[in-house]
Design a protein around this motif. Structure first.
Motif, PDB file in Angstrom:
ATOM      1  N   ASN A  61       1.719 -11.085   5.786  1.00 12.89           N
ATOM      2  CA  ASN A  61       0.690 -11.820   5.025  1.00 12.89           C
ATOM      3  C   ASN A  61       0.275 -11.035   3.789  1.00 12.89           C
ATOM      4  N   GLY A  62       0.415  -9.719   3.870  1.00 17.56           N
ATOM      5  CA  GLY A  62      -0.001  -8.892   2.733  1.00 17.56           C
ATOM      6  C   GLY A  62       1.045  -8.823   1.641  1.00 17.56           C
ATOM      7  N   CYS A  63       2.279  -9.252   1.937  1.00 20.89           N
ATOM      8  CA  CYS A  63       3.341  -9.179   0.926  1.00 20.89           C
ATOM      9  C   CYS A  63       3.385 -10.489   0.150  1.00 20.89           C
ATOM     10  N   PRO A  64       3.171 -10.447  -1.170  1.00 19.62           N
ATOM     11  CA  PRO A  64       3.117 -11.691  -1.950  1.00 19.62           C
ATOM     12  C   PRO A  64       4.392 -12.524  -1.886  1.00 19.62           C
ATOM     13  N   ASN A  92      13.202 -10.784  -1.783  1.00 22.16           N
ATOM     14  CA  ASN A  92      12.852  -9.856  -2.867  1.00 22.16           C
ATOM     15  C   ASN A  92      14.118  -9.321  -3.524  1.00 22.16           C
ATOM     16  N   ALA A  93      14.308  -9.682  -4.811  1.00 20.22           N
ATOM     17  CA  ALA A  93      15.540  -9.297  -5.507  1.00 20.22           C
ATOM     18  C   ALA A  93      15.477  -7.867  -6.057  1.00 20.22           C
ATOM     19  N   LEU A  94      14.308  -7.243  -6.079  1.00 18.99           N
ATOM     20  CA  LEU A  94      14.204  -5.903  -6.688  1.00 18.99           C
ATOM     21  C   LEU A  94      13.570  -4.896  -5.716  1.00 18.99           C
ATOM     22  N   PRO A  95      14.157  -4.717  -4.528  1.00 19.68           N
ATOM     23  CA  PRO A  95      13.490  -3.869  -3.535  1.00 19.68           C
ATOM     24  C   PRO A  95      13.397  -2.396  -3.917  1.00 19.68           C
ATOM     25  N   ALA A  96      14.371  -1.887  -4.678  1.00 19.76           N
ATOM     26  CA  ALA A  96      14.292  -0.467  -5.068  1.00 19.76           C
ATOM     27  C   ALA A  96      13.110  -0.263  -6.005  1.00 19.76           C
ATOM     28  N   VAL A  97      12.791  -1.308  -6.774  1.00 19.82           N
ATOM     29  CA  VAL A  97      11.645  -1.239  -7.687  1.00 19.82           C
ATOM     30  C   VAL A  97      10.351  -1.382  -6.885  1.00 19.82           C
ATOM     31  N   CYS A  98      10.276  -2.435  -6.044  1.00 21.99           N
ATOM     32  CA  CYS A  98       9.024  -2.701  -5.315  1.00 21.99           C
ATOM     33  C   CYS A  98       8.697  -1.575  -4.344  1.00 21.99           C
ATOM     34  N   GLY A  99       9.712  -1.027  -3.682  1.00 20.57           N
ATOM     35  CA  GLY A  99       9.472   0.080  -2.757  1.00 20.57           C
ATOM     36  C   GLY A  99       8.783   1.232  -3.469  1.00 20.57           C
ATOM     37  N   ARG A 100       9.034   1.348  -4.781  1.00 22.18           N
ATOM     38  CA  ARG A 100       8.446   2.457  -5.555  1.00 22.18           C
ATOM     39  C   ARG A 100       7.097   2.111  -6.179  1.00 22.18           C
ATOM     40  N   VAL A 101       6.920   0.864  -6.638  1.00 16.00           N
ATOM     41  CA  VAL A 101       5.715   0.626  -7.462  1.00 16.00           C
ATOM     42  C   VAL A 101       4.713  -0.378  -6.890  1.00 16.00           C
ATOM     43  N   CYS A 102       5.047  -1.091  -5.821  1.00 16.16           N
ATOM     44  CA  CYS A 102       4.053  -2.026  -5.271  1.00 16.16           C
ATOM     45  C   CYS A 102       2.794  -1.261  -4.844  1.00 16.16           C
ATOM     46  N   PRO A 103       1.622  -1.826  -5.049  1.00 14.71           N
ATOM     47  CA  PRO A 103       0.411  -1.194  -4.496  1.00 14.71           C
ATOM     48  C   PRO A 103       0.345  -1.497  -2.996  1.00 14.71           C
ATOM     49  N   GLN A 104       1.175  -0.815  -2.226  1.00 15.40           N
ATOM     50  CA  GLN A 104       1.322  -1.152  -0.790  1.00 15.40           C
ATOM     51  C   GLN A 104      -0.004  -1.075  -0.048  1.00 15.40           C
ATOM     52  N   GLU A 105      -0.876  -0.140  -0.472  1.00 17.93           N
ATOM     53  CA  GLU A 105      -2.136   0.030   0.279  1.00 17.93           C
ATOM     54  C   GLU A 105      -2.996  -1.227   0.250  1.00 17.93           C
ATOM     55  N   SER A 106      -2.835  -2.063  -0.801  1.00 17.93           N
ATOM     56  CA  SER A 106      -3.628  -3.296  -0.823  1.00 17.93           C
ATOM     57  C   SER A 106      -2.745  -4.501  -0.493  1.00 17.93           C
ATOM     58  N   GLN A 107      -1.458  -4.279  -0.245  1.00 19.41           N
ATOM     59  CA  GLN A 107      -0.575  -5.402   0.105  1.00 19.41           C
ATOM     60  C   GLN A 107      -0.066  -5.208   1.537  1.00 19.41           C
ATOM     61  N   CYS A 108       1.236  -5.054   1.709  1.00 20.93           N
ATOM     62  CA  CYS A 108       1.819  -5.031   3.054  1.00 20.93           C
ATOM     63  C   CYS A 108       1.192  -3.957   3.963  1.00 20.93           C
ATOM     64  N   GLU A 109       1.134  -2.725   3.488  1.00 18.58           N
ATOM     65  CA  GLU A 109       0.647  -1.636   4.345  1.00 18.58           C
ATOM     66  C   GLU A 109      -0.847  -1.775   4.632  1.00 18.58           C
ATOM     67  N   GLY A 110      -1.553  -2.414   3.705  1.00 17.51           N
ATOM     68  CA  GLY A 110      -2.986  -2.635   3.896  1.00 17.51           C
ATOM     69  C   GLY A 110      -3.271  -3.534   5.089  1.00 17.51           C
ATOM     70  N   GLN A 111      -2.282  -4.315   5.520  1.00 20.82           N
ATOM     71  CA  GLN A 111      -2.483  -5.253   6.629  1.00 20.82           C
ATOM     72  C   GLN A 111      -1.831  -4.763   7.927  1.00 20.82           C
ATOM     73  N   CYS A 112      -1.122  -3.632   7.876  1.00 22.57           N
ATOM     74  CA  CYS A 112      -0.413  -3.137   9.068  1.00 22.57           C
ATOM     75  C   CYS A 112      -1.438  -2.722  10.139  1.00 22.57           C
ATOM     76  N   VAL A 113      -1.235  -3.184  11.391  1.00 17.96           N
ATOM     77  CA  VAL A 113      -2.233  -2.908  12.429  1.00 17.96           C
ATOM     78  C   VAL A 113      -2.371  -1.413  12.718  1.00 17.96           C
ATOM     79  N   LEU A 114      -1.317  -0.659  12.515  1.00 17.17           N
ATOM     80  CA  LEU A 114      -1.426   0.786  12.763  1.00 17.17           C
ATOM     81  C   LEU A 114      -2.456   1.428  11.832  1.00 17.17           C
ATOM     82  N   GLY A 115      -2.675   0.801  10.680  1.00 19.05           N
ATOM     83  CA  GLY A 115      -3.621   1.330   9.693  1.00 19.05           C
ATOM     84  C   GLY A 115      -5.062   1.274  10.172  1.00 19.05           C
ATOM     85  N   LYS A 116      -5.323   0.449  11.212  1.00 17.49           N
ATOM     86  CA  LYS A 116      -6.707   0.347  11.689  1.00 17.49           C
ATOM     87  C   LYS A 116      -7.181   1.654  12.323  1.00 17.49           C
ATOM     88  N   LYS A 117      -6.239   2.340  13.001  1.00 15.95           N
ATOM     89  CA  LYS A 117      -6.637   3.585  13.680  1.00 15.95           C
ATOM     90  C   LYS A 117      -6.099   4.827  12.984  1.00 15.95           C
TER      91      LYS A 117
END
Ligand code: FAD
Ligand code: SF4
Length: 474
Positions: A61-64, A92-117
């Motif tokens: 849900n966090g990944c646009p 996603n056609a540009l994963p090498a780019v997104c893996g480097r520059v996406c603001p993961q903390e407010s997107q995919c990783e921001g929603q990861c359940v492990l991040g709660k603890k």
């Protein structure tokens, strides 16, 4: 999720997030090599093992663009790296780019359940790992293309949104040409984001992939000047996508801003990145190399400018920002890296005017201290001047990185294109359709400055709609 936790008791929560190996701050602050080295297989496997494979994965849900994160990570666990990258490419056609520059903390990783603890799964680092593996050792196979449709598409602008549209529509059998104002494709990925954060070889390899698929690229063409939008239709194009970005610099509008040694971030970074001033004299592009640098703003653009100035030999580099640390819009990783590299931060500080010497060169800036007041329209607390708090900062180079707006060259010269009061193109959020038949738009020119993945998401939505139009009608 609870079930999976108990099935795997101890395993997932005992393994901590694998740190990204990177160049030491003391060394990297004087070179332009990429900062993180990337995971090796061992680290990637260990990190992938942390994923709980939740039945309802909130990370998606966090990944646009809704990359199927649990599936691609599971394929890494199984060492099926080629299948893993194919899974990512589905969305996603540009994963090498997104893996480097996406603001993961407010997107995919921001929603990861492990991040709660604790720390979330390093989704971006894993995405980067499989994308780099494919680029460096994959077979470079091309995906299958649909039969030619006989329809011609013009894509204006070769940033992430334009590249996404071009890649999608070429696979659907259309004849695609990208028109780019600069001499090199890639948009901000090439002229804005520095080499130490996103090596240009990666962007060119993605563009090369599109060219191998048959996408044509016409560089040095400013649509709206070299050729009008309407002329593209006269030349036989059936549909046009406008992905021209928002590259018009904004300024502070304070006295002295036109002194020598004050750059817009756009010019400063373009000189350094696209025109390779950092390799002077090998590349013949001059750039002011300040010893005492003040960068205004606190987004990614400001961090990139500050870290570039440090690498070009500055003694001190200072970020000057009128709000507090909590409001800084840059990616967390960039702020962290900037601090490690010795960038100083003057927070709650606003410029009043620049001062110069008799030769018209900047020598410093008078500032006021600020405090935070009531929230403004953006929901952030507004900075309010503290009376009698005037003070001076010395600088011999200043970079203004306080945002950018819509470039009017194309929009002003094109009739019938609906624009917002700020000059951005009005486009349907679901389809990217503009007010002109046969013309779509997306990315920063619609939303204002945003992110790479949002620009790509807009491109994906528009390409679906364009394909429908080209095959079924408007
Ligand atoms: P752009 O990337 O701006 O591309 C537009 C292209 O169109 C350009 O190549 C331009 O030359 C071309 N063009 C313009 N006008 C014409 C014309 N008339 N005719 C032909 N071509 C034309 N986002 C993140 O997610 N993470 C980050 O870490 C990050 N860091 C950033 C750092 C910097 C320095 C900057 C400036 C931006 C950063 N962003 C980041 C934002 C992100 O890069 C943009 O949101 C994204 O590139 C927008 O993509 P786009 O395709 O809409 O436009
Ligand atoms: Fe996360 Fe960006 Fe990859 Fe989506 S594209 S999974 S937001 S890193």
């Amino acid at each position: 999720m609870e079930d999976r936790m108990s099935e795997k008791t101890g395993k997932n929560d005992q393994v901590s997030r694998q740190p990204m190996p990177e160049q030491k701050a003391e060394i990297r602050k004087r070179n332009f090599e990429e900062v993180p080295f990337g995971y090796n297989e061992e680290l990637a496997l260990k990190e992938a093992e942390r994923c709980l494979e939740c039945k309802k994965p909130s990370c998606m849900n966090g990944c646009p663009v809704s990359v199927n994160i649990p599936d691609f990570i599971k394929l890494i666990k199984e060492r099926k790296f080629t299948q893993s990258i194919r899974k990512i490419w589905e969305r996603n056609a540009l994963p090498a780019v997104c893996g480097r520059v996406c603001p993961q903390e407010s997107q995919c990783e921001g929603q990861c359940v492990l991040g709660k603890k604790g720390a979330p799964v390093a989704i971006g680092n894993l995405e980067r790992y499989v994308a780099d593996l494919e680029r460096n050792s994959g077979k470079g196979e091309l995906p299958p293309k649909a039969k030619p449709t006989g329809k011609k598409v013009a894509v204006v602008g070769s940033g992430p949104s334009g590249l996404t549209v071009a890649g999608d529509l070429i696979l659907k059998g259309h004849d695609v040409t990208i028109f780019e104002a600069f001499h090199k494709p890639g948009g901000v990925l090439v002229y804005g984001i520095p080499q130490f954060r996103l090596p240009k070889e990666i962007v060119f390899s993605e563009v090369n992939f599109l060219e191998r698929l048959g996408v044509k690229l016409e560089a040095n063409v400013v649509v709206g000047r070299t050729v009008e939008l309407d002329e593209l239709f006269d030349q036989g194009y059936n549909a046009v996508y406008l992905g021209v970005g928002a590259g018009l610099p904004k300024f502070l509008n304070v006295p002295g801003e036109n002194l020598i040694g004050i750059y817009s971030a756009n010019e400063y970074l373009t000189r350094s990145n696209l025109m390779k001033a950092y390799l002077f004299p090998e590349y013949d592009t001059p750039i002011v190399k300040g010893k005492n640098v003040a960068v205004f703003g606190a987004g990614n653009v400001a961090m990139d400018s500050a870290r570039t100035a440090m690498r070009l030999g500055a003694d001190t580099v200072r970020i000057v920002y009128r709000r507090s640390r909590d409001e800084m819009p840059a990616r967390a990783a960039e702020i962290h890296h900037a601090e490690e590299e010795g960038i100083e931060f003057s927070l709650l500080t606003a410029p009043l005017r620049f001062t110069g010497d008799e030769k018209g060169r900047v020598t410093g800036v008078e500032c006021l201290r600020m405090e935070l007041g009531e929230p403004d329209a953006s929901g952030r607390r507004s900075p309010v001047p503290v009376e009698g708090s005037k003070f001076r900062l010395d600088c011999d180079l200043s970079v203004i990185a306080v945002g950018s707006g819509a470039n009017p060259i194309l929009t002003r010269s094109t009739e019938g294109l609906g624009l917002t009061k700020w000059g951005y193109i009005i486009a349907d959020t679901e389809t990217g359709k503009t007010t002109r038949k046969g013309v779509w738009a997306g990315g920063d020119i619609v939303t204002g400055s945003a992110t790479v993945i949002l620009a790509m998401g807009a491109g994906r939505a528009a390409s679906d709609s364009m394909h429908k139009y080209l095959t079924l009608g408007w």
